[in-house]
Design a protein around this motif. Structure first.
Motif, mmCIF file in Angstrom:
data_model
loop_
_atom_site.group_PDB
_atom_site.id
_atom_site.type_symbol
_atom_site.label_atom_id
_atom_site.label_comp_id
_atom_site.label_asym_id
_atom_site.label_seq_id
_atom_site.Cartn_x
_atom_site.Cartn_y
_atom_site.Cartn_z
ATOM 1 N N SER A 236 0.826 -1.210 0.000
ATOM 2 C CA SER A 236 0.000 0.000 0.000
ATOM 3 C C SER A 236 0.858 1.258 0.000
ATOM 4 C CB SER A 236 -0.923 -0.002 1.220
ATOM 5 O OG SER A 236 -1.828 -1.086 1.187
ATOM 6 N N ALA A 237 1.983 1.214 0.708
ATOM 7 C CA ALA A 237 2.864 2.381 0.745
ATOM 8 C C ALA A 237 3.415 2.700 -0.638
ATOM 9 C CB ALA A 237 4.009 2.133 1.728
ATOM 10 N N HIS A 238 3.541 1.684 -1.477
ATOM 11 C CA HIS A 238 4.088 1.894 -2.822
ATOM 12 C C HIS A 238 3.005 2.216 -3.846
ATOM 13 C CE1 HIS A 238 7.215 1.382 -5.926
ATOM 14 N NE2 HIS A 238 6.237 0.896 -6.669
ATOM 15 N N PHE A 239 1.889 1.485 -3.801
ATOM 16 C CA PHE A 239 0.867 1.605 -4.848
ATOM 17 C C PHE A 239 -0.364 2.406 -4.419
ATOM 18 C CE2 PHE A 239 3.044 -2.395 -6.005
ATOM 19 C CZ PHE A 239 3.353 -2.125 -7.331
ATOM 20 N N GLY A 240 -0.464 2.744 -3.145
ATOM 21 C CA GLY A 240 -1.678 3.347 -2.622
ATOM 22 C C GLY A 240 -2.530 2.291 -1.939
ATOM 23 N N PRO A 241 -3.552 2.714 -1.201
ATOM 24 C CA PRO A 241 -4.385 1.770 -0.449
ATOM 25 C C PRO A 241 -4.953 0.674 -1.353
ATOM 26 C CG PRO A 241 -4.894 4.028 0.165
ATOM 27 C CD PRO A 241 -3.991 4.118 -1.022
ATOM 28 N N LEU A 242 -4.846 -0.562 -0.912
ATOM 29 C CA LEU A 242 -5.368 -1.679 -1.685
ATOM 30 C C LEU A 242 -6.885 -1.744 -1.561
ATOM 31 C CD1 LEU A 242 -2.785 -4.501 -0.841
ATOM 32 C CD2 LEU A 242 -2.745 -2.822 -2.714
ATOM 33 N N GLU A 243 -7.526 -2.181 -2.632
ATOM 34 C CA GLU A 243 -8.982 -2.319 -2.644
ATOM 35 C C GLU A 243 -9.361 -3.749 -2.284
ATOM 36 O OE1 GLU A 243 -9.877 -1.411 -6.662
ATOM 37 O OE2 GLU A 243 -9.521 0.745 -6.460
ATOM 38 N N PRO A 244 -10.172 -3.955 -1.241
ATOM 39 C CA PRO A 244 -10.639 -5.314 -0.936
ATOM 40 C C PRO A 244 -11.395 -5.878 -2.140
ATOM 41 C CG PRO A 244 -11.121 -3.824 0.876
ATOM 42 C CD PRO A 244 -10.674 -2.967 -0.269
ATOM 43 N N TYR A 245 -11.202 -7.171 -2.390
ATOM 44 C CA TYR A 245 -11.842 -7.819 -3.529
ATOM 45 C C TYR A 245 -12.738 -8.926 -2.993
ATOM 46 C CZ TYR A 245 -12.332 -9.231 -8.384
ATOM 47 O OH TYR A 245 -12.842 -9.496 -9.628
ATOM 48 N N GLY A 246 -13.772 -9.287 -3.757
ATOM 49 C CA GLY A 246 -14.752 -10.272 -3.320
ATOM 50 C C GLY A 246 -14.127 -11.506 -2.680
ATOM 51 N N GLN A 247 -14.616 -11.896 -1.518
ATOM 52 C CA GLN A 247 -14.024 -12.975 -0.740
ATOM 53 C C GLN A 247 -14.926 -14.191 -0.721
ATOM 54 O OE1 GLN A 247 -10.999 -12.934 0.821
ATOM 55 N NE2 GLN A 247 -11.303 -15.069 1.407
ATOM 56 N N ASP A 248 -14.401 -15.337 -1.185
ATOM 57 C CA ASP A 248 -15.071 -16.625 -1.026
ATOM 58 C C ASP A 248 -14.777 -17.107 0.390
ATOM 59 O OD1 ASP A 248 -15.817 -19.288 -0.931
ATOM 60 O OD2 ASP A 248 -14.981 -19.788 -2.890
ATOM 61 N N PRO A 249 -15.803 -17.382 1.207
ATOM 62 C CA PRO A 249 -15.551 -17.758 2.599
ATOM 63 C C PRO A 249 -14.625 -18.960 2.755
ATOM 64 C CG PRO A 249 -17.874 -17.274 2.276
ATOM 65 C CD PRO A 249 -17.249 -17.272 0.912
#
Length: 348
Positions: A236-249
């Motif tokens: 995140s420090a390099h690319f910016g805040p990461l976006e959460p992606y759909g999670q299979d439980p």
């Protein structure tokens, strides 16, 4: 029963009877439908986080399940509700008649998906035949993008051969392609940004995996674990805040995306952030032992059942019993470490 010590086959009638044609549930209500199948304990690499440099003793071929015996076990597993098969090793493409074996597994009623985890050294030649036989997709290990460091980590592996395998898999449609790196502090953690950047160029998923304290590499694991929180912070420090992606439980990976990237990132944290509550998997070793939890020693010997003449219904009942007594999770927080097998004997 609440658990299994490592045990061998006994007469099926000594076990409780489990309903056929019903999903296999453990005693905690988790549906177990994903079987990771080790085809061999041998490998054409010697990765530092997987095998010790010396002292490995491999199984004689007669101790492995034959292809026919393996298909018999998998037919029973499918009848017990297993739907997804992952072929692992060692290196699964060292298995004799691997293409024919994939074709046979694909024909089993109830099996919906076959994946393979591979080091890709032979994938350049076998991607097409495996796809035609029914393989759906691959996970490929790639722990460094530096050829010299890659050779050091794998003790002799060729990064060029791995990339040839990745390209071949992409060309024949073994997608979505997932690339795996075991990240170890002081070994390859300086490449985290470069590895993550692959997802900005390709629609692949890159997965960062914590090193695990299995037999032969426990010392490395104790010193080298890097938490998912630290990896996410670095990226995140390099690319910016990461976006959460759909999670299979049932997916052990916590999934994110670099903003605007076509690919995805996954973080598998069995040590620092375990996913036992949603576990849906078990493992079958190359010699036919059903291994109930990656980081425990509990096993059930199905090879003995097959070679004692047990039929599919009897083997199905044994599998259902093993599923029912599957442990809740590993014992690392209590200091319980597995002692029977290393990673190359379990397939991860």
């Amino acid at each position: 029963m609440t658990g299994l010590a490592p045990i061998t086959f006994v007469e099926p009638r000594s076990y409780p009877s489990y309903a056929a044609d019903a999903p296999a549930l453990d005693s905690y209500g988790r549906r177990i439908d994903y079987l990771r199948v080790s085809l061999t304990d041998r490998c054409n690499m010697r990765c530092v986080y997987c095998m010790p440099a010396v002292g490995m003793k491999f199984l004689p071929r007669p101790e492995l399940l034959t292809n026919e015996e393996l298909v018999t076990v998998l037919r029973a597993a499918a009848a017990a509700g297993f739907r997804k098969i992952r072929l692992t090793g060692g290196e699964p493409m060292l298995r004799y008649e691997i293409v024919e074996l994939v074709r046979a597994i694909k024909s089993i009623p109830g099996i919906e998906h076959i994946a393979m985890t591979t080091n890709a050294l032979r994938l350049g030649k076998l991607a097409g035949p495996l796809k035609e036989a029914g393989l759906d997709r691959v996970n490929i290990s790639i722990d460094s993008l530096d050829p010299q460091k890659f050779r050091q980590i794998t003790r002799g592996g060729s990064l060029d051969d791995v990339w040839a395998g990745v390209r071949a898999a992409d060309e024949v449609g073994l997608r979505p392609i997932k690339l795996n790196a075991v990240v170890v502090r002081g070994m390859n953690d300086d490449e985290v940004i470069r590895l993550a950047a692959l997802t900005t160029e390709h629609p692949w998923e890159f997965r960062f995996i914590e090193v695990m304290p299995l037999t032969g590499v426990a010392g490395l694991a104790e010193e080298g674990v890097i938490s998912t929180a630290e990896l996410v912070a670095r990226i995140s420090a390099h690319f910016g805040p990461l976006e959460p992606y759909g999670q299979d439980p049932s997916d052990p990976a916590r999934r994110y995306r670099i903003p605007g990237a076509p690919g995805k990132l996954g973080f598998i944290s069995a040590v620092t952030d375990p996913f036992c509550a949603t576990c849906n998997r078990m493992r079958l070793t190359a010699e036919g032992r059903l291994h109930l939890c990656l980081l425990r020693d509990d096993e059930l010997d199905l090879r003995a059942a097959v070679r004692s003449g047990a039929g599919q219904d009897e083997i199905e009942q044994l599998i259902r019993h093993a599923v029912y007594v599957k442990p809740w999770g590993h014992g690392l927080p209590e200091g319980v470490l597995p002692t029977l097998r290393g990673m190359s004997q379990l397939g991860g």
